[in-house]
Design a protein around this motif. Structure first.
Motif, mmCIF file in Angstrom:
data_model
loop_
_atom_site.group_PDB
_atom_site.id
_atom_site.type_symbol
_atom_site.label_atom_id
_atom_site.label_comp_id
_atom_site.label_asym_id
_atom_site.label_seq_id
_atom_site.Cartn_x
_atom_site.Cartn_y
_atom_site.Cartn_z
ATOM 1 N N LYS A 42 0.813 -1.227 0.000
ATOM 2 C CA LYS A 42 0.000 0.000 0.000
ATOM 3 C C LYS A 42 0.842 1.271 0.000
ATOM 4 O O LYS A 42 0.460 2.263 -0.619
ATOM 5 C CB LYS A 42 -0.975 0.010 1.180
ATOM 6 C CG LYS A 42 -0.318 0.129 2.529
ATOM 7 C CD LYS A 42 -1.347 0.203 3.638
ATOM 8 C CE LYS A 42 -0.623 0.275 4.976
ATOM 9 N NZ LYS A 42 -1.539 0.333 6.073
ATOM 10 N N ASP A 43 2.004 1.260 0.656
ATOM 11 C CA ASP A 43 2.845 2.454 0.696
ATOM 12 C C ASP A 43 3.430 2.787 -0.675
ATOM 13 O O ASP A 43 3.598 3.954 -1.022
ATOM 14 C CB ASP A 43 3.997 2.271 1.692
ATOM 15 C CG ASP A 43 3.509 2.029 3.114
ATOM 16 O OD1 ASP A 43 2.377 2.455 3.432
ATOM 17 O OD2 ASP A 43 4.253 1.408 3.892
ATOM 18 N N GLU A 44 3.746 1.768 -1.446
ATOM 19 C CA GLU A 44 4.350 1.970 -2.764
ATOM 20 C C GLU A 44 3.311 2.393 -3.800
ATOM 21 O O GLU A 44 3.627 3.146 -4.721
ATOM 22 C CB GLU A 44 5.039 0.693 -3.246
ATOM 23 C CG GLU A 44 6.016 0.079 -2.285
ATOM 24 C CD GLU A 44 7.171 0.993 -1.928
ATOM 25 O OE1 GLU A 44 7.692 1.672 -2.830
ATOM 26 O OE2 GLU A 44 7.552 1.030 -0.751
ATOM 27 N N ARG A 45 2.094 1.922 -3.639
ATOM 28 C CA ARG A 45 1.074 2.212 -4.652
ATOM 29 C C ARG A 45 0.839 3.708 -4.807
ATOM 30 O O ARG A 45 0.800 4.225 -5.917
ATOM 31 C CB ARG A 45 -0.231 1.518 -4.324
ATOM 32 C CG ARG A 45 -1.259 1.742 -5.437
ATOM 33 C CD ARG A 45 -2.440 0.874 -5.296
ATOM 34 N NE ARG A 45 -3.314 1.008 -6.446
ATOM 35 C CZ ARG A 45 -4.367 0.259 -6.638
ATOM 36 N NH1 ARG A 45 -4.660 -0.684 -5.758
ATOM 37 N NH2 ARG A 45 -5.131 0.433 -7.676
ATOM 38 N N SER A 46 0.677 4.397 -3.720
ATOM 39 C CA SER A 46 0.418 5.836 -3.822
ATOM 40 C C SER A 46 1.652 6.577 -4.354
ATOM 41 O O SER A 46 1.519 7.581 -5.054
ATOM 42 C CB SER A 46 -0.038 6.405 -2.481
ATOM 43 O OG SER A 46 0.947 6.202 -1.505
ATOM 44 N N TYR A 47 2.827 6.079 -4.053
ATOM 45 C CA TYR A 47 4.055 6.715 -4.531
ATOM 46 C C TYR A 47 4.165 6.631 -6.060
ATOM 47 O O TYR A 47 4.425 7.615 -6.737
ATOM 48 C CB TYR A 47 5.281 6.072 -3.871
ATOM 49 C CG TYR A 47 6.587 6.670 -4.339
ATOM 50 C CD1 TYR A 47 7.031 7.882 -3.829
ATOM 51 C CD2 TYR A 47 7.350 6.025 -5.296
ATOM 52 C CE1 TYR A 47 8.225 8.444 -4.272
ATOM 53 C CE2 TYR A 47 8.545 6.576 -5.738
ATOM 54 C CZ TYR A 47 8.976 7.779 -5.224
ATOM 55 O OH TYR A 47 10.146 8.332 -5.668
ATOM 56 N N TYR A 48 3.953 5.432 -6.612
ATOM 57 C CA TYR A 48 4.099 5.241 -8.058
ATOM 58 C C TYR A 48 2.870 5.686 -8.840
ATOM 59 O O TYR A 48 2.979 6.074 -9.990
ATOM 60 C CB TYR A 48 4.455 3.789 -8.384
ATOM 61 C CG TYR A 48 5.860 3.457 -7.966
ATOM 62 C CD1 TYR A 48 6.945 3.915 -8.714
ATOM 63 C CD2 TYR A 48 6.118 2.736 -6.815
ATOM 64 C CE1 TYR A 48 8.249 3.631 -8.329
ATOM 65 C CE2 TYR A 48 7.417 2.452 -6.424
ATOM 66 C CZ TYR A 48 8.473 2.898 -7.179
ATOM 67 O OH TYR A 48 9.759 2.621 -6.791
ATOM 68 N N ASN A 49 1.695 5.560 -8.240
ATOM 69 C CA ASN A 49 0.434 6.070 -8.801
ATOM 70 C C ASN A 49 0.270 5.769 -10.293
ATOM 71 O O ASN A 49 0.117 6.682 -11.110
ATOM 72 C CB ASN A 49 0.331 7.573 -8.530
ATOM 73 C CG ASN A 49 -1.100 8.066 -8.626
ATOM 74 O OD1 ASN A 49 -1.995 7.324 -9.003
ATOM 75 N ND2 ASN A 49 -1.314 9.316 -8.289
ATOM 76 N N LEU A 50 0.311 4.490 -10.638
ATOM 77 C CA LEU A 50 0.189 4.086 -12.043
ATOM 78 C C LEU A 50 -1.134 4.505 -12.656
ATOM 79 O O LEU A 50 -1.209 4.772 -13.860
ATOM 80 C CB LEU A 50 0.347 2.571 -12.185
ATOM 81 C CG LEU A 50 1.717 1.988 -11.892
ATOM 82 C CD1 LEU A 50 1.727 0.505 -12.231
ATOM 83 C CD2 LEU A 50 2.816 2.704 -12.639
ATOM 84 N N GLU A 51 -2.177 4.578 -11.835
ATOM 85 C CA GLU A 51 -3.478 4.977 -12.359
ATOM 86 C C GLU A 51 -3.408 6.387 -12.948
ATOM 87 O O GLU A 51 -4.001 6.667 -13.984
ATOM 88 C CB GLU A 51 -4.551 4.949 -11.265
ATOM 89 C CG GLU A 51 -4.812 3.575 -10.689
ATOM 90 C CD GLU A 51 -3.992 3.264 -9.448
ATOM 91 O OE1 GLU A 51 -2.791 3.610 -9.392
ATOM 92 O OE2 GLU A 51 -4.547 2.658 -8.526
ATOM 93 N N ARG A 52 -2.673 7.274 -12.308
ATOM 94 C CA ARG A 52 -2.535 8.634 -12.813
ATOM 95 C C ARG A 52 -1.573 8.661 -14.002
ATOM 96 O O ARG A 52 -1.830 9.328 -15.002
ATOM 97 C CB ARG A 52 -2.043 9.572 -11.716
ATOM 98 C CG ARG A 52 -2.142 11.045 -12.102
ATOM 99 C CD ARG A 52 -1.790 11.948 -10.945
ATOM 100 N NE ARG A 52 -0.409 11.768 -10.544
ATOM 101 C CZ ARG A 52 0.594 12.530 -10.951
ATOM 102 N NH1 ARG A 52 0.380 13.533 -11.761
ATOM 103 N NH2 ARG A 52 1.825 12.292 -10.534
#
Length: 118
Positions: A92-102
């Motif tokens: 979960k910590d990495e997901r917001s950092y990389y933000n592939l959806e954006r």
């Protein structure tokens, strides 16, 4: 089996391991890398590994080859390459950092039919 059905079965395997915020993106019009990205996250390294293992097991069951799996040991961002489908399982910590959806915001989201529990 059609690509959309495979994406759905991967999403269900993720859901079975309580992956959070499971989304699929149709990459056909925006990238040559893959036709679909499936993105989700787990709250712990152990959960991230369990989700990745569940995807691999589901693909083995359907006789679909996993070309490559990277990041499993660290379990911060596991990438599973299935050729036309690439799965990104984040901590979960990495997901917001990389933000592939954006990053891939031009890609259309594929509707998934999974029973997410709150």
């Amino acid at each position: 089996m059609e690509m959309n059905e495979i994406v759905q079965s991967i999403a269900e395997a993720c859901d079975d391991k309580r992956a959070e915020n499971i989304i699929a993106l149709d990459m056909n019009q925006v990238s040559l890398v893959a036709d679909y990205f499936l993105i989700c996250h787990g709250n712990t390294e152990r959960q991230v590994q369990a989700i990745a293992r569940a995807i691999k097991d589901e693909m083995d069951e359907q006789d679909i080859e996993v070309n490559r799996m990277e990041g499993f040991e660290q379990a911060r961002w596991v990438l599973i390459d299935l050729g036309d489908i690439v799965c990104h399982i984040f901590h979960k910590d990495e997901r917001s950092y990389y933000n592939l959806e954006r990053l891939w915001g031009d890609a259309a989201e594929v509707p998934l039919h999974i029973g997410q529990e709150g």
